[in-house]
Design an enzyme around this catalytic site. Structure first.
Site, PDB file in Angstrom:
ATOM      1  N   HIS A  23      29.348 121.557   5.646  1.00 17.22           N
ATOM      2  CA  HIS A  23      30.152 120.357   5.947  1.00 17.22           C
ATOM      3  C   HIS A  23      31.115 120.695   7.089  1.00 17.22           C
ATOM      4  CE1 HIS A  23      29.706 118.122   1.803  1.00 17.22           C
ATOM      5  NE2 HIS A  23      28.671 117.934   2.606  1.00 17.22           N
ATOM      6  N   HIS A  79      18.353 111.821  -1.360  1.00 15.96           N
ATOM      7  CA  HIS A  79      19.710 111.718  -0.786  1.00 15.96           C
ATOM      8  C   HIS A  79      19.559 111.849   0.721  1.00 15.96           C
ATOM      9  CE1 HIS A  79      23.893 112.671  -0.015  1.00 15.96           C
ATOM     10  NE2 HIS A  79      23.803 113.979  -0.140  1.00 15.96           N
ATOM     11  N   GLU A  81      21.772 112.851   3.084  1.00 15.66           N
ATOM     12  CA  GLU A  81      22.592 113.775   3.881  1.00 15.66           C
ATOM     13  C   GLU A  81      21.693 114.753   4.633  1.00 15.66           C
ATOM     14  OE1 GLU A  81      25.901 115.446   1.730  1.00 15.66           O
ATOM     15  OE2 GLU A  81      26.977 115.880   3.592  1.00 15.66           O
ATOM     16  N   ASP A  83      21.468 117.810   5.284  1.00 18.48           N
ATOM     17  CA  ASP A  83      20.965 119.095   4.775  1.00 18.48           C
ATOM     18  C   ASP A  83      19.683 118.914   3.964  1.00 18.48           C
ATOM     19  OD1 ASP A  83      22.847 117.775   3.124  1.00 18.48           O
ATOM     20  OD2 ASP A  83      23.084 119.538   1.862  1.00 18.48           O
ATOM     21  N   HIS A 145      26.563 112.908  -4.908  1.00 18.76           N
ATOM     22  CA  HIS A 145      27.931 112.595  -4.527  1.00 18.76           C
ATOM     23  C   HIS A 145      28.023 111.533  -3.432  1.00 18.76           C
ATOM     24  CE1 HIS A 145      28.093 115.088  -0.657  1.00 18.76           C
ATOM     25  NE2 HIS A 145      26.874 115.202  -1.088  1.00 18.76           N
ATOM     26  N   ASP A 164      21.768 117.248  -5.081  1.00 17.72           N
ATOM     27  CA  ASP A 164      22.997 118.045  -5.069  1.00 17.72           C
ATOM     28  C   ASP A 164      23.506 118.340  -6.482  1.00 17.72           C
ATOM     29  OD1 ASP A 164      23.374 118.383  -2.294  1.00 17.72           O
ATOM     30  OD2 ASP A 164      24.243 116.395  -2.105  1.00 17.72           O
ATOM     31  N   TYR A 192      31.012 124.646  -6.379  1.00 22.91           N
ATOM     32  CA  TYR A 192      30.310 123.464  -5.882  1.00 22.91           C
ATOM     33  C   TYR A 192      30.844 122.207  -6.571  1.00 22.91           C
ATOM     34  CZ  TYR A 192      26.414 120.803  -4.005  1.00 22.91           C
ATOM     35  OH  TYR A 192      25.662 119.899  -3.308  1.00 22.91           O
ATOM     36  N   HIS A 225      20.027 122.703  -3.853  1.00 23.38           N
ATOM     37  CA  HIS A 225      20.687 123.912  -3.351  1.00 23.38           C
ATOM     38  C   HIS A 225      20.679 124.946  -4.467  1.00 23.38           C
ATOM     39  CE1 HIS A 225      22.405 121.920   0.155  1.00 23.38           C
ATOM     40  NE2 HIS A 225      22.953 120.998  -0.603  1.00 23.38           N
TER      41      HIS A 225
HETATM   42 FE1  FEO Z   1      25.043 115.874  -0.123  1.00 27.80          FE
HETATM   43 FE2  FEO Z   1      23.399 118.815  -0.117  1.00 27.80          FE
HETATM   44  O1  FEO Z   1      23.912 117.146   0.545  1.00 27.80           O
END
Ligand code: FEO
Length: 395
Positions: A23, A79, A81, A83, A145, A164, A192, A225
């Site tokens: 981030h 999701h 995002e 990543d 999230h 996530d 996390y 992750h």
């Molecule tokens: Fe919210 Fe691992 O991205």
């Protein structure tokens, strides 16, 4: 390249041992991370999520060694995002038109980031996709999230692909929770949670209860992750319920910054007083300017109370303290006590201002704080020890 998880599921992600910040500069990742992508081969072939953008070509090239890309029937984007969606553009150049199953909010986030009109198939909680022996069931998980987040449950293999949720920034050549250092793993899991999911704790509790109510058999939780929860996957679900319920350990964190060591000496004297009054309390001191900020948020998350210290400079508090106050405001921590302290030479506003920010951040102030002029002498240090003892008594 892929690592087989079951007869039908293969891990095709990227382990990023180099990652030290995530981030932007917001989140420290001392132990690296991974971007987990999963390939399901049933009668239909499904790819769950991709990897972070810098690894897009590597991901697609390795995926080609695993499978003819044209065999991929569906992509699931849990999701949007970057990543997890970062390799979509590279992948979709190879297999344009492949349906991407995701939430309506994920369509917005993916379109907003990649400006492509891919073949989105919007799904809601309870929608299913038959892929052969197994069925995929989609479960929206807004604010876990991002508003676009969803989980995907695979029957037959009984796997929850949780993106996530339940993840950790933890690089490992081993895929599973029972084959890595348990202490390291839980340290990364709580870090996390504290830094990414804590603001959304009420939604975490509701979503977990909803999923538990579905009575789905659970063999594994495959996050996007870190490692897969294979051995007793319920343990991380139980931990999340604990962390989401105004979590605290018997710990006090003293977070301070100092210019000429006066406020540091105050912090140490307060710590002595707390320990004298209640040896059972774990007291930890953190210099806000010298300690990793993500770690400080984790320690505050674990604490019953926090003492925030800063000298007064330019009618305010120090820069590093301002950053920590902002981070703990965003974490939306509840049921934690707090106080402020600091030295000053002239005007001395820092304590009052920190009190205001701690209150806005949801902390309960136990008193008006403690101020000392200049460097604390022996008498002031004794008063600070007494103040620490009195603080401990109010917890
Ligand atoms: Fe919210 Fe691992 O991205």
């Amino acid at each position: 390249m892929g690592k087989r998880i079951t007869d039908k599921v293969t891990w095709v992600g990227k382990v990023d041992w180099e990652l030290k910040k995530f981030h932007g500069d917001e989140f420290s990742t001392h132990r690296g991370s991974s971007y987990n992508s999963y390939l399901i081969r049933d009668k239909k072939t499904v790819l769950i999520d991709t990897v972070w953008l810098p690894y897009d070509k590597e991901f697609v090239n390795k995926l080609k060694k695993e499978i003819d890309l044209r065999e991929i029937d569906y992509i699931v984007a849990n999701h949007g995002e970057v990543d997890h969606s970062g390799a979509l553009s590279a992948l979709m150049r190879e297999i344009p038109g492949t349906p991407i199953y995701c939430t309506a909010n994920a369509v917005k986030s993916l379109r907003g980031q990649y400006h492509e009109d891919w073949n989105f198939v919007t799904v809601k909680t309870g929608d299913t996709l038959e892929i052969g022996d197994s069925t995929l069931t989609f479960i929206e998980a807004p604010m876990l999230h991002w508003p676009d987040t969803m989980f995907t449950y695979m029957s037959g293999e009984n796997i929850l692909f949780s993106n996530d949720g339940f993840g950790q920034h933890y690089a490992s050549e081993s895929l599973y929770n029972d084959t890595v250092d348990a202490g390291e793993l839980m340290a990364e899991a709580i870090k996390y949670y504290a830094n990414i999911l804590s603001p959304f704790s009420p939604m975490v509790t509701r979503k977990i209860k909803e999923i538990l109510g579905m009575n789905l058999p659970l063999a594994m939780i495959c996050p996007s992750h870190g490692v897969i929860w294979k051995e007793n996957p319920a343990q991380i679900v139980e931990k999340y319920l604990e962390w989401a319920a105004d979590y605290q350990e018997n710990q006090v964190s003293i977070v301070y910054d100092t210019m000429w060591n006066a406020t540091r000496k105050m912090a140490e004297a307060i710590a002595d007083g707390i320990r004298e009054a209640d040896p059972s309390v774990t007291v930890k001191l953190f210099s806000a300017s010298k300690t990793d900020k993500t770690d400080i948020v984790t320690e505050v998350f674990r604490s019953r109370a926090v003492l925030m210290g800063s000298p007064t400079v330019n009618n305010g508090y120090l820069y590093a303290i301002a950053g920590i106050l902002e981070l703990i405001r965003g974490a939306k921590l509840k049921k934690k006590k707090a106080a402020a302290f600091g030295s000053y030479g002239w005007s001395g506003e820092a304590v009052k201002l920190m009190n205001e920010e701690l209150t806005k951040a949801g902390f309960e102030l136990v008193d008006d704080g403690f101020r000392t002029t200049w460097a604390p002498d022996n008498e002031a240090l004794e008063k600070l020890r007494e103040y620490g003892s009195a603080f401990a008594a109010k917890l």
